[in-house]
Design a protein around this motif. Structure first.
Motif, PDB file in Angstrom:
ATOM      1  N   HIS A   1       0.820  -1.202   0.000  1.00  0.00           N
ATOM      2  CA  HIS A   1       0.000   0.000   0.000  1.00  0.00           C
ATOM      3  C   HIS A   1       0.861   1.261   0.000  1.00  0.00           C
ATOM      4  O   HIS A   1       1.852   1.347   0.728  1.00  0.00           O
ATOM      5  N   ASP A   2       0.450   2.227  -0.797  1.00  0.00           N
ATOM      6  CA  ASP A   2       1.174   3.504  -0.820  1.00  0.00           C
ATOM      7  C   ASP A   2       0.818   4.371   0.387  1.00  0.00           C
ATOM      8  O   ASP A   2       1.651   5.079   0.925  1.00  0.00           O
TER       9      ASP A   2
ATOM     10  N   SER B   1       1.157   9.367   5.201  1.00  0.00           N
ATOM     11  CA  SER B   1       2.146   9.309   4.121  1.00  0.00           C
ATOM     12  C   SER B   1       1.458   8.760   2.880  1.00  0.00           C
ATOM     13  O   SER B   1       0.699   7.802   2.950  1.00  0.00           O
ATOM     14  N   TYR B   2       1.775   9.378   1.738  1.00  0.00           N
ATOM     15  CA  TYR B   2       1.207   8.913   0.477  1.00  0.00           C
ATOM     16  C   TYR B   2       2.187   8.053  -0.312  1.00  0.00           C
ATOM     17  O   TYR B   2       1.876   7.616  -1.416  1.00  0.00           O
ATOM     18  N   GLY B   3       3.397   7.889   0.241  1.00  0.00           N
ATOM     19  CA  GLY B   3       4.386   7.072  -0.444  1.00  0.00           C
ATOM     20  C   GLY B   3       5.761   7.336   0.112  1.00  0.00           C
ATOM     21  O   GLY B   3       5.937   8.127   1.053  1.00  0.00           O
ATOM     22  N   VAL B   4       6.763   6.698  -0.492  1.00  0.00           N
ATOM     23  CA  VAL B   4       8.137   6.859  -0.027  1.00  0.00           C
ATOM     24  C   VAL B   4       8.531   8.331  -0.052  1.00  0.00           C
ATOM     25  O   VAL B   4       8.241   9.046  -1.017  1.00  0.00           O
ATOM     26  N   ASN B   5       9.181   8.749   1.017  1.00  0.00           N
ATOM     27  CA  ASN B   5       9.677  10.118   1.203  1.00  0.00           C
ATOM     28  C   ASN B   5       8.567  11.162   1.307  1.00  0.00           C
ATOM     29  O   ASN B   5       8.828  12.360   1.190  1.00  0.00           O
ATOM     30  N   SER B   6       7.347  10.728   1.509  1.00  0.00           N
ATOM     31  CA  SER B   6       6.210  11.624   1.693  1.00  0.00           C
ATOM     32  C   SER B   6       5.664  11.455   3.102  1.00  0.00           C
ATOM     33  O   SER B   6       5.277  10.349   3.491  1.00  0.00           O
TER      34      SER B   6
ATOM     35  N   SER C   1       5.452  13.756  18.031  1.00  0.00           N
ATOM     36  CA  SER C   1       6.125  12.636  17.389  1.00  0.00           C
ATOM     37  C   SER C   1       6.532  12.992  15.964  1.00  0.00           C
ATOM     38  O   SER C   1       6.039  13.968  15.381  1.00  0.00           O
ATOM     39  N   THR C   2       7.437  12.179  15.427  1.00  0.00           N
ATOM     40  CA  THR C   2       7.853  12.322  14.030  1.00  0.00           C
ATOM     41  C   THR C   2       7.756  10.968  13.352  1.00  0.00           C
ATOM     42  O   THR C   2       7.739   9.925  14.020  1.00  0.00           O
ATOM     43  N   VAL C   3       7.691  10.985  12.032  1.00  0.00           N
ATOM     44  CA  VAL C   3       7.606   9.745  11.266  1.00  0.00           C
ATOM     45  C   VAL C   3       8.578   9.807  10.101  1.00  0.00           C
ATOM     46  O   VAL C   3       9.074  10.886   9.743  1.00  0.00           O
ATOM     47  N   SER C   4       8.834   8.661   9.520  1.00  0.00           N
ATOM     48  CA  SER C   4       9.648   8.579   8.317  1.00  0.00           C
ATOM     49  C   SER C   4       9.075   7.512   7.407  1.00  0.00           C
ATOM     50  O   SER C   4       8.377   6.600   7.859  1.00  0.00           O
TER      51      SER C   4
ATOM     52  N   HIS D   1       7.285   0.288   5.417  1.00  0.00           N
ATOM     53  CA  HIS D   1       7.684   0.607   6.776  1.00  0.00           C
ATOM     54  C   HIS D   1       7.370   2.062   7.092  1.00  0.00           C
ATOM     55  O   HIS D   1       7.755   2.974   6.339  1.00  0.00           O
ATOM     56  N   PHE D   2       6.704   2.307   8.235  1.00  0.00           N
ATOM     57  CA  PHE D   2       6.279   3.660   8.596  1.00  0.00           C
ATOM     58  C   PHE D   2       6.409   3.826  10.114  1.00  0.00           C
ATOM     59  O   PHE D   2       5.419   3.868  10.854  1.00  0.00           O
TER      60      PHE D   2
END
Lengths: 114, 113
Positions: B29-30, B49-54, B64-67, B73-74
């Motif tokens: 899933h994106d 997040s809508y996708g990698v690096n988003s 909190s923060t996310v990557s 992986h999120f």
């Protein structure tokens, strides 16, 4: 603002009986998608049923059905032949629009005890 | 079997500690989401997040923060946990929300003492 209201914080029902959980929402969009989710105690939240706003026919999934009244912006969930396993929090949700579907808007939930 | 996994399931940690809550999905899933939910209460979107690096902040302000450096992986990180962070954190993912809604993980119940 687009919001979802579940006016019944808690409900109870006897086994084998029928219960209806209410949900109203507010949106200026004409087409969108609506959902009911079930969250059993300490367990994963799962999708119960889904409705497309442009369809007049009410969705049905086994013992679960909805009463969708678009003009009234009402989307109630009916559970027939209630079972002990139906004990859970139930959340109503909808998408902001027909094409704006990336984020669901959730209600505050109704705790159902069977 | 395709699914979404959250670890740990329960976490009790002291104030000031750094923590990372893991979320992984095997469905490709994106779109992925983090919700905060106090017991028996409504869900509040804190990150998505809508996708990698988003990554984007949600409707509820969170420290909190996310990557998102891999699709599957999120993770969510709290640099310095505080008692006010005590809550349940739910991760979800979706490919076509309009068709399938979200798939939720089992959640992480965090207690900061």
């Amino acid at each position: 603002a687009q919001t979802v209201t579940q006016s019944q914080p808690e409900m109870s029902v006897q086994e084998a009986e029928t219960v209806t959980l209410s949900c109203t929402y507010d949106t200026s969009e004409s087409n969108y998608y609506l959902f009911w989710y079930k969250q059993p105690p300490s367990r994963q939240m799962i999708l119960v049923i889904r409705q497309e706003a442009y369809k007049q026919q009410n969705a049905t999934e086994n013992r679960f059905s909805v009463n969708f009244q678009k003009a009234a912006k009402s989307f109630s969930l009916k559970i027939s032949d209630s079972q002990l396993g139906d004990t859970a929090m139930y959340f109503c949700a909808f998408t902001p629009g027909f094409y704006n579907t990336d984020k669901l808007i959730f209600g505050t939930g109704t705790r159902l005890q069977v | 079997e395709a699914d979404i996994y959250q670890t740990p399931r329960y976490l009790v940690i002291g104030t000031g500690k750094k923590i990372t809550l893991e979320c992984s999905q095997t469905m490709g899933h994106d779109k992925m989401y983090w919700y905060q939910q106090d017991p028996g209460m409504e869900l509040h979107l804190i990150h998505y997040s809508y996708g990698v690096n988003s990554t984007e902040k949600g409707d509820l302000s969170s420290e909190s923060t996310v990557s998102r450096i891999r699709t599957e992986h999120f993770p969510l990180t709290l640099e310095s946990a505080r008692p006010s962070h005590t809550s349940q954190y739910l991760c979800a993912s979706s490919d076509r929300p309009e068709n399938y809604g979200y798939t939720f993980g089992s959640g992480t119940r965090l207690t900061v003492v």
